[in-house]
Design a protein around this motif. Sequence first.
Motif, PDB file in Angstrom:
ATOM      1  N   ALA A  49       0.778  -1.236  -0.010  1.00  0.00           N
ATOM      2  CA  ALA A  49       0.060  -0.030   0.070  1.00  0.00           C
ATOM      3  C   ALA A  49       0.868   1.348  -0.133  1.00  0.00           C
ATOM      4  O   ALA A  49       0.453   2.262  -0.651  1.00  0.00           O
ATOM      5  CB  ALA A  49      -0.964  -0.001   1.192  1.00  0.00           C
ATOM      6  N   TYR A  50       1.967   1.391   0.560  1.00  0.00           N
ATOM      7  CA  TYR A  50       2.964   2.462   0.636  1.00  0.00           C
ATOM      8  C   TYR A  50       3.250   2.852  -0.800  1.00  0.00           C
ATOM      9  O   TYR A  50       3.264   3.803  -1.376  1.00  0.00           O
ATOM     10  CB  TYR A  50       4.000   2.164   1.531  1.00  0.00           C
ATOM     11  CG  TYR A  50       5.084   3.281   1.580  1.00  0.00           C
ATOM     12  CD1 TYR A  50       4.654   4.486   2.456  1.00  0.00           C
ATOM     13  CD2 TYR A  50       6.049   3.462   0.494  1.00  0.00           C
ATOM     14  CE1 TYR A  50       5.625   5.493   2.460  1.00  0.00           C
ATOM     15  CE2 TYR A  50       6.768   4.774   0.661  1.00  0.00           C
ATOM     16  CZ  TYR A  50       6.590   5.570   1.567  1.00  0.00           C
ATOM     17  OH  TYR A  50       7.328   6.760   1.607  1.00  0.00           O
ATOM     18  N   LEU A  53       0.071   4.124  -2.715  1.00  0.00           N
ATOM     19  CA  LEU A  53      -0.212   5.257  -2.367  1.00  0.00           C
ATOM     20  C   LEU A  53       0.727   6.422  -1.929  1.00  0.00           C
ATOM     21  O   LEU A  53       0.779   7.397  -2.443  1.00  0.00           O
ATOM     22  CB  LEU A  53      -1.635   5.244  -1.454  1.00  0.00           C
ATOM     23  CG  LEU A  53      -2.769   4.406  -2.008  1.00  0.00           C
ATOM     24  CD1 LEU A  53      -3.595   4.030  -0.637  1.00  0.00           C
ATOM     25  CD2 LEU A  53      -3.489   4.870  -3.056  1.00  0.00           C
ATOM     26  N   ASP A  54       1.068   6.025  -0.623  1.00  0.00           N
ATOM     27  CA  ASP A  54       1.828   7.266   0.304  1.00  0.00           C
ATOM     28  C   ASP A  54       2.961   7.563  -0.571  1.00  0.00           C
ATOM     29  O   ASP A  54       3.425   8.982  -0.649  1.00  0.00           O
ATOM     30  CB  ASP A  54       2.450   6.408   1.297  1.00  0.00           C
ATOM     31  CG  ASP A  54       1.407   5.764   2.177  1.00  0.00           C
ATOM     32  OD1 ASP A  54       1.169   6.250   3.527  1.00  0.00           O
ATOM     33  OD2 ASP A  54       0.904   4.822   1.924  1.00  0.00           O
ATOM     34  N   VAL A  57       1.939  10.444  -2.811  1.00  0.00           N
ATOM     35  CA  VAL A  57       1.541  11.504  -2.114  1.00  0.00           C
ATOM     36  C   VAL A  57       2.800  12.253  -1.532  1.00  0.00           C
ATOM     37  O   VAL A  57       3.217  13.443  -1.853  1.00  0.00           O
ATOM     38  CB  VAL A  57       0.825  11.315  -0.943  1.00  0.00           C
ATOM     39  CG1 VAL A  57       0.444  12.468  -0.128  1.00  0.00           C
ATOM     40  CG2 VAL A  57      -0.531  10.542  -1.279  1.00  0.00           C
ATOM     41  N   GLY A  62       0.152  13.620  -5.182  1.00  0.00           N
ATOM     42  CA  GLY A  62      -1.210  13.628  -4.387  1.00  0.00           C
ATOM     43  C   GLY A  62      -2.597  14.201  -4.841  1.00  0.00           C
ATOM     44  O   GLY A  62      -3.422  13.426  -4.999  1.00  0.00           O
ATOM     45  N   TYR A  81      -4.830  10.659  -5.575  1.00  0.00           N
ATOM     46  CA  TYR A  81      -3.933   9.717  -4.808  1.00  0.00           C
ATOM     47  C   TYR A  81      -4.347  10.117  -3.383  1.00  0.00           C
ATOM     48  O   TYR A  81      -4.221   9.079  -2.393  1.00  0.00           O
ATOM     49  CB  TYR A  81      -2.668   9.701  -5.411  1.00  0.00           C
ATOM     50  CG  TYR A  81      -2.507   8.670  -6.620  1.00  0.00           C
ATOM     51  CD1 TYR A  81      -1.999   7.369  -6.026  1.00  0.00           C
ATOM     52  CD2 TYR A  81      -2.818   8.945  -8.037  1.00  0.00           C
ATOM     53  CE1 TYR A  81      -1.919   6.473  -7.393  1.00  0.00           C
ATOM     54  CE2 TYR A  81      -2.552   8.247  -8.772  1.00  0.00           C
ATOM     55  CZ  TYR A  81      -2.309   6.712  -8.465  1.00  0.00           C
ATOM     56  OH  TYR A  81      -2.204   5.932  -9.484  1.00  0.00           O
ATOM     57  N   ALA A  82      -4.104  11.444  -2.937  1.00  0.00           N
ATOM     58  CA  ALA A  82      -4.334  11.953  -1.654  1.00  0.00           C
ATOM     59  C   ALA A  82      -5.419  11.638  -0.893  1.00  0.00           C
ATOM     60  O   ALA A  82      -5.471  11.042   0.183  1.00  0.00           O
ATOM     61  CB  ALA A  82      -4.172  13.285  -1.733  1.00  0.00           C
ATOM     62  N   ASN A  85      -5.565   7.703  -0.300  1.00  0.00           N
ATOM     63  CA  ASN A  85      -4.575   7.374   0.699  1.00  0.00           C
ATOM     64  C   ASN A  85      -5.196   7.565   2.035  1.00  0.00           C
ATOM     65  O   ASN A  85      -4.973   6.812   2.944  1.00  0.00           O
ATOM     66  CB  ASN A  85      -3.360   8.475   0.478  1.00  0.00           C
ATOM     67  CG  ASN A  85      -2.106   7.955   1.503  1.00  0.00           C
ATOM     68  OD1 ASN A  85      -1.784   6.735   1.555  1.00  0.00           O
ATOM     69  ND2 ASN A  85      -1.661   8.834   2.020  1.00  0.00           N
ATOM     70  N   ASN A  89      -6.049   5.326   5.015  1.00  0.00           N
ATOM     71  CA  ASN A  89      -5.441   5.342   6.281  1.00  0.00           C
ATOM     72  C   ASN A  89      -6.700   5.343   7.374  1.00  0.00           C
ATOM     73  O   ASN A  89      -6.639   4.677   8.563  1.00  0.00           O
ATOM     74  CB  ASN A  89      -5.073   6.852   6.417  1.00  0.00           C
ATOM     75  CG  ASN A  89      -3.516   6.734   5.846  1.00  0.00           C
ATOM     76  OD1 ASN A  89      -2.904   5.964   5.638  1.00  0.00           O
ATOM     77  ND2 ASN A  89      -2.991   8.164   5.642  1.00  0.00           N
ATOM     78  N   LEU A 121      -6.586  -1.434   0.601  1.00  0.00           N
ATOM     79  CA  LEU A 121      -5.263  -1.137   0.820  1.00  0.00           C
ATOM     80  C   LEU A 121      -5.127  -0.595   2.138  1.00  0.00           C
ATOM     81  O   LEU A 121      -4.300  -0.347   2.734  1.00  0.00           O
ATOM     82  CB  LEU A 121      -5.439   0.540  -0.081  1.00  0.00           C
ATOM     83  CG  LEU A 121      -5.377   0.233  -1.532  1.00  0.00           C
ATOM     84  CD1 LEU A 121      -5.836   1.289  -2.291  1.00  0.00           C
ATOM     85  CD2 LEU A 121      -3.930  -0.114  -2.096  1.00  0.00           C
ATOM     86  N   LYS A 125      -2.030  -1.477   4.795  1.00  0.00           N
ATOM     87  CA  LYS A 125      -1.256  -0.494   5.627  1.00  0.00           C
ATOM     88  C   LYS A 125      -1.342  -0.990   7.159  1.00  0.00           C
ATOM     89  O   LYS A 125      -0.225  -0.675   7.586  1.00  0.00           O
ATOM     90  CB  LYS A 125      -2.159   0.874   5.385  1.00  0.00           C
ATOM     91  CG  LYS A 125      -1.863   1.647   4.253  1.00  0.00           C
ATOM     92  CD  LYS A 125      -2.505   3.091   4.201  1.00  0.00           C
ATOM     93  CE  LYS A 125      -2.227   3.858   2.978  1.00  0.00           C
ATOM     94  NZ  LYS A 125      -1.559   5.106   3.389  1.00  0.00           N
TER      95      LYS A 125
END
Length: 587
Positions: A49-50, A53-54, A57, A62, A81-82, A85, A89, A121, A125
């Motif tokens: 997932a990192y 997504l992350d 960002v 993002g 993407y942000a 994400n 989260n 996702l 995470k």
Amino acid sequence: MDEPIIRKSGAAAGVQPNLTDYEKACAEFSWEAARAELDGLPDGGLNIAYEALDRHVANGRGGKLALRWLGKKGEVRDFTYAELNAAANRFANVLAKTGIEKGDRVYTLAGRVPELYIAALGALKRGAVFSPLFSVFGPEPIRTRINRGEGRALVTTERLYKKKIAPWRSEIPSLDHVFLIDGREADKHEEVIDLQGEMDAASEQFEIAQTGPEDMALLHFTSGTTGRPKGAIHVHEAVVAHHITGKYALDLHKDDVYWCTADPGWVTGTSYGIISPLTNGVTMIVDEADFDAERWYSILRDQNVTVWYTAPTAIRMLMRAGADMIEPGRFDKVRFMASVGEPLNPEAVVWSNEKLGRPFHDNWWQTETGGIMIANFASEDIKPGSMGRPLPGVEAGLVQRGDDGSVREVAEPMKEGELALKSGWPSMFRGYLHEEERYRKNFAGEWYLTGDLAMRDKDGYFWFVGRADDVIKSAGHLIGPFEVESALVEHPAVSEAAVIGVPDPVAGETVKAFVALNPDYEESDALLKDILGHARKRLGPAVAPKEIVFRKSLPRTRSGKIMRRLLKARELGLPEGDISTLESDET
Ligand code: AMP
């Protein structure tokens, strides 16, 4: 082979393919270099997932559109993407609050809705293991799979919960938490959690779990000839293969609008319907609705799809719908089209090249390989009917198994053998959950044996021949005959059952069952309907037989095994082969 070759000349739509020279790419490839295209976790380690997504960002991307969801009724939901994400989260926080720990299994049972993607996702995470179920499954396959994987949490909808889970909840003892996507307005049951309410209350910040490359990330169920479905274990390192194969075999470029039509309930819908497009930073389209030719053509045009990944059954349905639907201009933007999951007949490749102006690029892989292993590439000539050539970094061969468990490589061109892969690519499954013996049986020395029969021509192109076992492929879905037979014999009238795949012009194969009755029952149309209804209710329409016929008894070997192979040969008018072990046969 004398098949026509579709020659490639230059870049399609002005875009230079990621892989321009196959031999060179293979010679220069290394998995270390592929891994270096990803960031890894800031403190070391690796998390799918990192990378999906992350990383984007953190690197200033993002604001880019990650997912556009098209609802059945015309709704549209966009996630940058942000935003995706942040939503993932939130879900990771929800899991943490609920007590889901690293390594716990989080299942989804839903159609193609944004919450499913967020759940996948978010679970990764959290360091949990994501396991998708196909929403069209009946209660039996669902229960079996959650129990086998000791699922602790499930994300589903109110309707699916009531119909397929609630009546059997007490028989799924590991399932501690059920989140309902649409639970807010619904009657509040003690045993379910309103997902949206929890998401609203959760923080958008989450400290991603420190997962290592060998930590379990995905659990995908697949079927064999015998026994219950197998849970193929994939680890976070698989992301290296998801990423690089998306780049080479699907030719993903960061400005692409990419549409994968596969359902995330199956492996393609996860590897290439969630992970690979996101690690490659593209915009992905998710359509909630089922196949509809007019709708599909409209999506391709209106969403400016540039890369399209679909399956042979859908392509054949488009062919059936007729070429009149293809208005000029509808395919202007589509640069690359690929297909997977079952044999792609040469006519479909030729048809697409003529009518859509681009050929479909067939590729091959399976649940256990985690990612595409053999493909036709954007820059390379296509031989319609061939699956293409191994990806850079993948060594494929053909072998014949000896009686003593040894294997011999088949070197001669166009000679049949079992398709085998040299172990060592990152998305290779690491085991079948709790089934070491079943796992080990797939290996001979350094070869992983795929269970498929194939041939290789003098240019190194692979040609699919068939399965080496009795597993059935219907509309791209792998169906284990044992799972279907087990459901059939649960009907009080059925004493024994055997299931085979019979050819179908659109679905590739459909499931046909032969049943013998218990002495108190008489053959009748009403009984046949009742057994069919029972199978559909237990298994769901995607897995249940399309046709059932009565037999007085079923052919068995002397050791008592039903000879599906013989039933199939008789059904198709093929040679019966070696029947020296046949014991009873009153068919
Ligand atoms: P699954 O594990 O459900 O993805 O199914 C994998 C199986 O689907 C393979 O072992 C093949 O039997 C079949 N399959 C996948 N891709 C192709 C292809 N391009 N051509 C022929 N069969 C395929």
